[in-house]
Design an enzyme around this catalytic site. Structure first.
Site, PDB file in Angstrom:
ATOM      1  N   GLY A 247       0.820  -1.204   0.000  1.00 18.36           N
ATOM      2  CA  GLY A 247       0.000   0.000   0.000  1.00 18.36           C
ATOM      3  C   GLY A 247       0.852   1.250   0.000  1.00 18.36           C
TER       4      GLY A 247
ATOM      5  N   GLY B 247       1.880   5.413   1.077  1.00 22.84           N
ATOM      6  CA  GLY B 247       1.945   6.265   2.257  1.00 22.84           C
ATOM      7  C   GLY B 247       3.091   5.949   3.195  1.00 22.84           C
TER       8      GLY B 247
ATOM      9  N   CYS C 117       5.646  -5.675   1.498  1.00 23.37           N
ATOM     10  CA  CYS C 117       5.821  -4.258   1.193  1.00 23.37           C
ATOM     11  C   CYS C 117       5.411  -3.384   2.383  1.00 23.37           C
ATOM     12  CB  CYS C 117       5.060  -3.904  -0.084  1.00 23.37           C
ATOM     13  SG  CYS C 117       5.617  -2.354  -0.845  1.00 23.37           S
TER      14      CYS C 117
ATOM     15  N   GLY D 235       8.874   3.582  -0.933  1.00 27.18           N
ATOM     16  CA  GLY D 235       9.692   4.753  -0.673  1.00 27.18           C
ATOM     17  C   GLY D 235      10.136   4.854   0.769  1.00 27.18           C
TER      18      GLY D 235
ATOM     19  N   HIS E  86       7.401  -7.745  -3.792  1.00 29.11           N
ATOM     20  CA  HIS E  86       6.103  -8.293  -4.176  1.00 29.11           C
ATOM     21  C   HIS E  86       6.269  -9.698  -4.764  1.00 29.11           C
ATOM     22  CE1 HIS E  86       3.984  -4.115  -4.668  1.00 29.11           C
ATOM     23  NE2 HIS E  86       4.811  -4.147  -3.645  1.00 29.11           N
TER      24      HIS E  86
ATOM     25  N   GLU F 234       4.103 -11.758  -5.509  1.00 28.05           N
ATOM     26  CA  GLU F 234       2.997 -12.121  -6.393  1.00 28.05           C
ATOM     27  C   GLU F 234       3.103 -11.462  -7.758  1.00 28.05           C
ATOM     28  OE1 GLU F 234       2.094  -8.111  -5.920  1.00 28.05           O
ATOM     29  OE2 GLU F 234       2.950  -9.523  -4.524  1.00 28.05           O
TER      30      GLU F 234
END
Length: 392
Positions: A234, A236, A262, A306, A354, A356
């Site tokens: 996700g 933020g 992540c 990030g 990731h 997947e």
């Protein structure tokens, strides 16, 4: 005779004052966000529809984008999430038997303001030097704004640090996906910006998956009595998701097996008592090299983050929050950033990348098998907490 200056039809403005003039691509208007670059030569549709890119203007380093078009099957979520899109040369034609539309059509349909015809190599070098920055794409009438006004607009937007975006990208309501094949158990998945393929693969590994909105409470998760818990990727700043960290700490104390990817890796780090920090320009693309510290095996991974966990790379550390022994299981070979956490006394692990990745690579796909086995062993009373290493 001196001709009057002609305003560019589109311009990318960085917060340091750098300006790159080009042509409109997709919708016209104004797009604001953090400028980042993605190094993947394929998989642009998966990148655009990855909710982890919400709030970011994504620039593709590959020079030619859009030649395979887009289709419904490769969508990673319900829409394009990027704040803006930057490419060097958009394809003039679509040439792929699976294509249903052109990329430009989807950009227009979802209102994504983009720019093309810019020197993406120069922009990448600028970001690599100065770090990810606030930025803006201005096209159409917005391109005619005075340069100082465009720069003011860019510099006054909120930075990514401190931003909580999970409520923007999460599913609006709970939904269930039944297990495929031999059932292992039930799994509660907190959607912080999850991708479609993640849910598919969890179900294919024997889990009855219940995908929950990011606003789900601890009591609601406990009411489900899941056999496992998963925190998704996700967008933020993980430091702005204190409620999700507190809920994870409670679930870890309940002894429920946990797998995070992540953003879910960063939140596990914070739940264990470590800090997180913002990277200069992050890791994005499908060619990020990661080493499994236990086996020495190198995996080429897909990444988009990030922020990173601040934990000791070497040795075993006691969790500052009281969850026993923890070690860094995977590390980036580019800059030694933490790429995975492994709990040695509770059934929990996570990775920063990731596994997947629908567009590839699939080097880390074994992690789904490993978590499946962890849950089975836990249920059968034969759990071995160690999780790192390649699939046997």
């Amino acid at each position: 005779m001196t001709l009057p200056a002609v305003a560019p039809s589109a311009v990318l403005v960085l917060e340091d004052g750098s300006r790159f003039e080009g042509r409109p691509y997709g919708s016209t208007g104004r797009a604001l966000g953090e400028i980042v670059f993605s190094t993947g030569m394929t998989g642009y549709q998966e990148t655009l529809t990855d909710p982890s890119y919400a709030g970011q203007i994504v620039m593709m380093t590959a020079p030619h984008i859009g030649n395979t078009g887009v289709n419904d099957e490769d969508m990673e979520s319900r829409k394009i999430w990027v704040a803006g899109f930057v490419v060097r040369e958009p394809s003039r034609v679509v040439s792929n038997y699976r294509a249903q539309r052109s990329l430009d059509e989807d950009l227009v349909a979802d209102g994504v303001v983009g720019i093309s015809g810019v020197d993406t190599r120069a922009i990448t070098r600028r970001i690599r030097s100065a770090g990810a920055m606030r930025s803006g794409v201005f096209s159409g009438a917005e391109a005619a704004l005075a340069p100082e006004e465009q720069l003011r607009i860019v510099q006054e937007q909120e930075p990514m640090a401190g931003m909580n975006l999970s409520a923007v990208v999460t599913t609006p309501e709970r939904y269930d996906v039944p297990a495929v094949g031999e059932r292992v158990g039930s799994m509660a998945v907190l959607d912080l910006g999850i991708k479609r393929q993640t849910v598919t693969y969890l179900a294919e590994h024997g889990f009855d998956v219940t995908v929950l909105p990011s606003t789900t409470t601890l009591a609601e998760v406990r009411e489900l009595a899941p056999d496992a818990v998963f925190y998704s990727n996700g967008p933020g700043d993980p430091a702005a998701s204190g409620g999700h960290v507190e809920m994870l700490q409670a679930l870890l104390r309940d002894g429920i097996p946990y797998f995070g990817i992540c953003f879910g890796n960063q939140l596990l780090g914070r739940a264990l008592g470590f800090e997180t920090y913002k990277l200069a320009f992050g890791h994005r693309g499908i060619n990020q090299p990661v080493q499994d510290k236990r086996t020495g095996r190198v995996e080429i991974t897909a990444q988009n983050h990030g922020f990173a966990v601040d934990a000791p790379i070497e040795g075993i550390t006691e969790s500052p929050a009281g969850f026993g022994r923890v070690q860094v299981s995977h590390v980036s070979l580019n800059d030694s950033v933490v790429e995975g956490l492994e709990c040695l006394d509770i059934p929990a692990f996570s990775v920063q990348y990731h596994p997947e990745a629908a567009a590839g690579p699939h080097d880390a796909f074994y992690l789904f098998d490993r978590f499946r086995q962890l849950v089975l062993d836990r249920r059968n009373g034969t759990a071995t907490i160690a999780t790192s290493g390649a699939a046997q």
